[in-house]
Design a protein around this motif. Sequence first.
Motif, PDB file in Angstrom:
ATOM      1  N   GLU A  83      56.543  60.145  58.048  1.00 51.16           N
ATOM      2  CA  GLU A  83      55.612  59.893  57.397  1.00 51.16           C
ATOM      3  C   GLU A  83      56.066  60.190  55.772  1.00 51.16           C
ATOM      4  O   GLU A  83      56.342  61.022  55.451  1.00 51.16           O
ATOM      5  CB  GLU A  83      54.628  61.304  57.621  1.00 51.16           C
ATOM      6  CG  GLU A  83      53.872  60.931  59.201  1.00 51.16           C
ATOM      7  CD  GLU A  83      52.748  61.982  59.420  1.00 51.16           C
ATOM      8  OE1 GLU A  83      53.311  63.280  59.282  1.00 51.16           O
ATOM      9  OE2 GLU A  83      51.660  61.715  59.473  1.00 51.16           O
ATOM     10  N   GLN A  84      56.257  59.045  55.437  1.00 54.72           N
ATOM     11  CA  GLN A  84      56.624  58.797  54.020  1.00 54.72           C
ATOM     12  C   GLN A  84      56.042  59.827  53.142  1.00 54.72           C
ATOM     13  O   GLN A  84      56.914  60.193  51.916  1.00 54.72           O
ATOM     14  CB  GLN A  84      56.665  57.207  53.640  1.00 54.72           C
ATOM     15  CG  GLN A  84      57.634  56.491  54.499  1.00 54.72           C
ATOM     16  CD  GLN A  84      59.153  56.603  54.220  1.00 54.72           C
ATOM     17  OE1 GLN A  84      59.573  56.909  53.244  1.00 54.72           O
ATOM     18  NE2 GLN A  84      59.631  56.605  55.398  1.00 54.72           N
ATOM     19  N   HIS A  85      54.845  59.595  53.094  1.00 53.96           N
ATOM     20  CA  HIS A  85      54.180  60.388  52.190  1.00 53.96           C
ATOM     21  C   HIS A  85      54.048  62.040  52.268  1.00 53.96           C
ATOM     22  O   HIS A  85      53.872  62.816  51.348  1.00 53.96           O
ATOM     23  CB  HIS A  85      52.367  60.315  52.245  1.00 53.96           C
ATOM     24  CG  HIS A  85      51.832  60.715  53.392  1.00 53.96           C
ATOM     25  ND1 HIS A  85      52.413  60.129  54.729  1.00 53.96           N
ATOM     26  CD2 HIS A  85      50.916  61.629  53.764  1.00 53.96           C
ATOM     27  CE1 HIS A  85      51.587  60.710  55.625  1.00 53.96           C
ATOM     28  NE2 HIS A  85      50.823  61.727  55.134  1.00 53.96           N
ATOM     29  N   LYS A  86      55.052  62.581  53.010  1.00 59.34           N
ATOM     30  CA  LYS A  86      55.323  63.851  53.356  1.00 59.34           C
ATOM     31  C   LYS A  86      56.671  64.183  52.854  1.00 59.34           C
ATOM     32  O   LYS A  86      57.055  65.196  53.095  1.00 59.34           O
ATOM     33  CB  LYS A  86      55.028  64.382  54.672  1.00 59.34           C
ATOM     34  CG  LYS A  86      53.369  64.230  55.101  1.00 59.34           C
ATOM     35  CD  LYS A  86      53.425  64.988  56.706  1.00 59.34           C
ATOM     36  CE  LYS A  86      51.891  64.725  56.579  1.00 59.34           C
ATOM     37  NZ  LYS A  86      51.322  65.317  58.271  1.00 59.34           N
ATOM     38  N   TYR A  90      58.814  62.410  47.266  1.00 59.91           N
ATOM     39  CA  TYR A  90      57.576  61.978  46.886  1.00 59.91           C
ATOM     40  C   TYR A  90      56.856  63.073  45.847  1.00 59.91           C
ATOM     41  O   TYR A  90      55.886  62.812  45.315  1.00 59.91           O
ATOM     42  CB  TYR A  90      56.636  61.225  47.790  1.00 59.91           C
ATOM     43  CG  TYR A  90      57.084  60.081  48.140  1.00 59.91           C
ATOM     44  CD1 TYR A  90      57.405  58.842  47.428  1.00 59.91           C
ATOM     45  CD2 TYR A  90      57.749  59.949  49.417  1.00 59.91           C
ATOM     46  CE1 TYR A  90      57.834  57.869  47.962  1.00 59.91           C
ATOM     47  CE2 TYR A  90      58.372  58.900  49.983  1.00 59.91           C
ATOM     48  CZ  TYR A  90      58.459  57.903  49.175  1.00 59.91           C
ATOM     49  OH  TYR A  90      58.847  56.681  49.672  1.00 59.91           O
ATOM     50  N   ILE A 102      49.867  60.436  46.040  1.00 57.74           N
ATOM     51  CA  ILE A 102      50.172  60.561  47.333  1.00 57.74           C
ATOM     52  C   ILE A 102      49.008  60.865  48.259  1.00 57.74           C
ATOM     53  O   ILE A 102      48.179  61.737  47.954  1.00 57.74           O
ATOM     54  CB  ILE A 102      51.294  61.704  47.807  1.00 57.74           C
ATOM     55  CG1 ILE A 102      52.389  61.466  46.635  1.00 57.74           C
ATOM     56  CG2 ILE A 102      51.486  61.803  49.222  1.00 57.74           C
ATOM     57  CD1 ILE A 102      52.953  60.330  47.124  1.00 57.74           C
ATOM     58  N   MET A 106      47.932  59.258  56.370  1.00 58.54           N
ATOM     59  CA  MET A 106      48.281  57.821  56.488  1.00 58.54           C
ATOM     60  C   MET A 106      48.048  57.597  58.257  1.00 58.54           C
ATOM     61  O   MET A 106      49.057  57.523  58.877  1.00 58.54           O
ATOM     62  CB  MET A 106      49.764  57.251  56.106  1.00 58.54           C
ATOM     63  CG  MET A 106      50.056  57.654  54.588  1.00 58.54           C
ATOM     64  SD  MET A 106      51.495  57.183  54.086  1.00 58.54           S
ATOM     65  CE  MET A 106      51.620  55.488  54.058  1.00 58.54           C
TER      66      MET A 106
END
Length: 148
Positions: A83-86, A90, A102, A106
């Motif tokens: 999960e890129q946003h985690k 970022y 962010i 997602m």
Amino acid sequence: ARQQLRTLDKTNDLVEKNIKAMNKHLTQLEGVTEPYVRPDQKRVYYSRNMLFIDFKKLGFTRDTLLKALKAEGVDVNFWDYPEQHKLTIYSEAKWWHHPPTIPDSMPGNAYVNGNHIFLPIFYEDAPELTQQYVNAFQKVWSHRKELV
């Protein structure tokens, strides 16, 4: 890289032909879909052919499906996308002149992680192998009730 680029279009066309030949049959099976590609885009493949499976509709788990397909000789697996946003990068200000916004979640990422499988792609003309994969899927789907 320069040598590979000379045949890239030809290679991509062959891989796409093989995947379309397989997926046109597999997506006829209940609960099997492929990622959507807009009409104005051309999809290219790197290492695997991703399919989405509606496991709720099928009534059994991905692990059960993988075990059944592997028993039929299918090279099949899955991989959870991070999960890129985690990811920490970022949220660390030192990496950003203008920090990104962010989202808290997602949902598309969760759907892909829970409902995909990967099949190999073939870099040579492979109609017999493609048909073997189609036959294996059809056999597993014909025995869905026993897999539940």
